[in-house]
Enzyme design. Structure first.
Site, PDB file in Angstrom:
ATOM      1  N   GLU A 234     -29.326 -33.972 -36.101  1.00 43.24           N
ATOM      2  CA  GLU A 234     -28.446 -33.796 -37.268  1.00 43.24           C
ATOM      3  C   GLU A 234     -27.572 -32.575 -37.043  1.00 43.24           C
ATOM      4  O   GLU A 234     -27.767 -31.832 -36.072  1.00 43.24           O
ATOM      5  CB  GLU A 234     -29.288 -33.632 -38.540  1.00 43.24           C
ATOM      6  CG  GLU A 234     -29.999 -34.905 -38.937  1.00 43.24           C
ATOM      7  CD  GLU A 234     -30.853 -34.787 -40.197  1.00 43.24           C
ATOM      8  OE1 GLU A 234     -31.060 -35.802 -40.851  1.00 43.24           O
ATOM      9  OE2 GLU A 234     -31.319 -33.677 -40.520  1.00 43.24           O
TER      10      GLU A 234
ATOM     11  N   HIS B 156     -23.594 -31.268 -49.565  1.00 44.14           N
ATOM     12  CA  HIS B 156     -23.725 -32.188 -48.431  1.00 44.14           C
ATOM     13  C   HIS B 156     -22.362 -32.815 -48.205  1.00 44.14           C
ATOM     14  O   HIS B 156     -21.711 -33.250 -49.158  1.00 44.14           O
ATOM     15  CB  HIS B 156     -24.768 -33.264 -48.756  1.00 44.14           C
ATOM     16  CG  HIS B 156     -25.252 -33.987 -47.531  1.00 44.14           C
ATOM     17  ND1 HIS B 156     -24.440 -34.819 -46.804  1.00 44.14           N
ATOM     18  CD2 HIS B 156     -26.455 -33.986 -46.905  1.00 44.14           C
ATOM     19  CE1 HIS B 156     -25.132 -35.304 -45.777  1.00 44.14           C
ATOM     20  NE2 HIS B 156     -26.363 -34.810 -45.814  1.00 44.14           N
TER      21      HIS B 156
ATOM     22  N   ARG C 293     -23.607 -28.028 -41.956  1.00 46.47           N
ATOM     23  CA  ARG C 293     -23.178 -28.687 -43.179  1.00 46.47           C
ATOM     24  C   ARG C 293     -22.074 -27.972 -43.956  1.00 46.47           C
ATOM     25  O   ARG C 293     -21.149 -28.586 -44.456  1.00 46.47           O
ATOM     26  CB  ARG C 293     -24.408 -28.735 -44.066  1.00 46.47           C
ATOM     27  CG  ARG C 293     -24.562 -29.983 -44.783  1.00 46.47           C
ATOM     28  CD  ARG C 293     -25.942 -30.023 -45.333  1.00 46.47           C
ATOM     29  NE  ARG C 293     -26.740 -30.945 -44.583  1.00 46.47           N
ATOM     30  CZ  ARG C 293     -27.992 -31.214 -44.885  1.00 46.47           C
ATOM     31  NH1 ARG C 293     -28.579 -30.632 -45.900  1.00 46.47           N
ATOM     32  NH2 ARG C 293     -28.657 -32.084 -44.164  1.00 46.47           N
TER      33      ARG C 293
ATOM     34  N   HIS D 139     -26.102 -30.520 -53.091  1.00 47.54           N
ATOM     35  CA  HIS D 139     -27.263 -31.128 -52.442  1.00 47.54           C
ATOM     36  C   HIS D 139     -28.511 -30.254 -52.466  1.00 47.54           C
ATOM     37  O   HIS D 139     -29.617 -30.755 -52.644  1.00 47.54           O
ATOM     38  CB  HIS D 139     -26.877 -31.428 -50.992  1.00 47.54           C
ATOM     39  CG  HIS D 139     -27.927 -32.118 -50.195  1.00 47.54           C
ATOM     40  ND1 HIS D 139     -28.379 -33.384 -50.498  1.00 47.54           N
ATOM     41  CD2 HIS D 139     -28.627 -31.722 -49.095  1.00 47.54           C
ATOM     42  CE1 HIS D 139     -29.296 -33.751 -49.618  1.00 47.54           C
ATOM     43  NE2 HIS D 139     -29.476 -32.752 -48.768  1.00 47.54           N
TER      44      HIS D 139
ATOM     45  N   ARG E  20     -28.556 -23.939 -45.453  1.00 46.28           N
ATOM     46  CA  ARG E  20     -29.768 -24.486 -44.825  1.00 46.28           C
ATOM     47  C   ARG E  20     -29.427 -25.423 -43.666  1.00 46.28           C
ATOM     48  O   ARG E  20     -28.534 -26.261 -43.783  1.00 46.28           O
ATOM     49  CB  ARG E  20     -30.583 -25.258 -45.866  1.00 46.28           C
ATOM     50  CG  ARG E  20     -31.742 -26.030 -45.268  1.00 46.28           C
ATOM     51  CD  ARG E  20     -32.593 -26.654 -46.339  1.00 46.28           C
ATOM     52  NE  ARG E  20     -31.941 -27.703 -47.073  1.00 46.28           N
ATOM     53  CZ  ARG E  20     -31.937 -28.995 -46.731  1.00 46.28           C
ATOM     54  NH1 ARG E  20     -32.556 -29.391 -45.629  1.00 46.28           N
ATOM     55  NH2 ARG E  20     -31.341 -29.886 -47.485  1.00 46.28           N
TER      56      ARG E  20
END
Ligand code: FAD
Ligand code: SIN
Length: 475
Positions: free
Chosen positions: A118, A246, A294, A355, A391
């Site tokens: 990811e 997100h 992100r 998110h 994060r």
């Protein structure tokens, strides 16, 4: 009603249930009460898609790489000692939940796990169960917890306020040095009564607060209650400005709540961000392109939408292998089809959505709330220092398990020394009013979401924040 329980856990997601199982094993004669706002299985955990990050393939990956990726994603604001703790203890916690029955996907014809990648990760290290990892972990934990008679889960119980010396008539302010928590008041939603729940120790596992925004991937239970309760009890909270957006929730003009997530793992699988005209744009923002961390991708999409005056950008998966795509992402594929998008033929329209709450209740490396004794916090409601300003994908489930374990270890030898507090009064409703019409409340919630979305979104300015503050004071 008044109830005494040895251990009070607020929340039945991954943090709450992981802790409860460990405590139940350790203290077979002690009662563990788990409160949950709706049903046991409804939580942010249940919706996690991508998976759980852990150093697994030691030929390719190592702790230093996972640490470096986490620090980089956090924009220099992570606590390095906490990052090391979570990364190094993480694989053991993952093995533990596998031992309880979690079925992560294996590679075809191989005993090894199928490790995904990811945004922000330099290696493939995400264990997952199709695109339903959270559902599988929640299922596993609920089944394991059900084996212990000393765990009692109370559904439809809404924790309202933490009980401290304040409720004994003592003046408690933010710098009072010896604040203690003796349990909480909670609304039993089945009879509308407010119960007094007394405990030797209280663990907050109440999850995030994405529902303060109009567009969020978080389910409706995610309203930041644990943070609010701690703040009202004069405990410390921190880093609340770091709400993570997100980049890719499914654009749905009908305004679905929650917004449906299109996992970052889809980009890890080869999905590419594009404009409506089919142009790639991430090369203007980061050399890692669609797999940048992100915050960078969300800002890039936000900036492209503003420049182009469009309502969404697109994720192109048309070049990907259909069999592989549908095997990895059956839920995403079906959801797209249900709204008339065939990911193998059409680009998927996406927009950023709130998110994850990177900040929260300030805790130390053992999950102890930093200013209220006999109070701990784990999971998304806590601020351990792992995430810094942003994060890293799939580090949340990992953090929740690591800290649930650390809290368990910390209280193991302390529980016997904590007694119930005498003299706690029942809930005092003085000063509260009945709004008569529920619409007054729902309208306030709508206004709150509008204010947060318009003025406290992905890109902020002093002038927008000032406007938000003025509106919030009014509300
Ligand atoms: P939750 O799982 O949210 O549980 C909170 C619990 O607290 C619930 O049981 C709720 O009912 C209860 N509660 C809340 N308030 C009260 C109250 N006042 N009284 C009583 N009970 C209360 N992270 C990853 O690492 N990997 C992923 O792939 C991933 N994908 C995600 C996908 C989506 C769509 C979402 C929304 C999140 C995702 N995340 C992912 C983030 C991750 O799922 C959450 O951060 C994590 O599950 C939080 O776990 P938790 O136990 O702290 O809280
Ligand atoms: C996702 O699947 O994109 C969500 C992963 C996460 O929130 O860590």
């Amino acid at each position: 009603m008044r109830t005494k329980t040895d251990i009070l856990v607020l929340g039945s997601g991954i943090a709450g249930l992981t802790f409860a199982i460990k405590a139940a094993q350790q203290f077979p004669n002690r009662q563990i009460l788990v409160l949950t706002k709706t049903v046991e299985g409804e939580s942010n955990t249940r919706y996690a898609q991508g998976g759980v990050a852990a150093v697994w393939d030691e030929q390719q990956d190592n702790f230093e790489k996972h640490i470096a990726d986490t620090l980089d994603a956090g924009d220099g604001l992570c606590k390095e000692n906490i990052v090391r703790i979570v990364v190094e203890e993480g694989p053991e916690r993952v093995r533990e939940i596998i031992g309880w029955g979690a079925r992560f996907d294996k590679e075809k014809n191989s005993p090894g796990y199928d490790l995904a990648r990811e945004g922000g990760h330099s290696e493939h290290r995400i264990l997952h169960y199709k695109d339903l990892t959270g559902w599988e972990m929640q299922r596993t934990l609920m089944e394991e917890a059900a084996k212990y008679q000393n765990i009692k889960v109370l559904e439809h119980y809404f924790a309202l306020d933490l009980i401290t010396q304040h409720h004994l008539g003592r003046m408690v302010i933010r710098v009072t040095p010896d604040i203690e928590c003796y349990g909480c008041y909670a609304l039993n939603k089945q009879n509308n009564e407010i119960d007094t729940l007394l405990a030797r120790v209280t663990i907050l596992c109440t999850g995030g607060g994405g529902q303060v925004y109009k567009s969020t991937t978080n389910p409706v239970i995610a309203t930041g209650d644990g943070v609010a309760m701690t703040y009202r009890a004069k405990g410390r909270v921190e880093n609340m400005e770091f709400m993570q957006f997100h980049p890719t929730s499914l654009y749905n003009p009908a305004g679905e709540n929650p917004s449906f997530l299109v996992s970052e793992a889809v980009r890890g699988f080869g999905g590419i961000l594009k404009s409506a005209e089919g142009e790639e744009f991430m090369q203007h923002y980061d050399s890692r392109l669609s797999l940048a961390p992100r915050d960078i991708v969300a800002r890039a999409i936000d900036s492209e939408m503003k420049k182009r005056g469009t309502d969404c950008m697109y994720l192109d998966c048309r070049h990907l292998d259909k069999e592989g795509f549908t095997a990895h992402f059956p839920t995403i594929y079906d959801k797209c089809l249900s709204v008339g998008i065939d990911p193998m033929k059409d680009m998927i329209p996406v927009v950023p959505a709130c998110h994850y709450m990177c900040g929260g209740i300030q805790v130390d490396e053992h999950g102890r709330q930093s200013s209220i004794h006999r109070l701990y916090a784990a999971g998304e409601c806590s601020s351990t220092g792992l995430h810094g300003a942003n994060r890293l994908a799939s580090n949340s489930l990992l953090e929740a398990m690591v800290f649930a374990h650390r809290i368990f270890v910390d209280i193991r030898d302390k529980l016997e020394g904590w007694d119930f507090k005498d003299g706690i009064p029942d809930w005092n409703a003085e000063g509260t009013t009945d709004p008569q019409e529920m619409v007054l409340i729902t309208q306030s919630i709508k206004e709150l979401k509008d204010v947060m979305s318009y003025y406290v979104g992905i890109v902020r300015s002093n002038i927008r924040l000032k406007r938000a503050l003025d509106r919030l004071y009014l509300l």
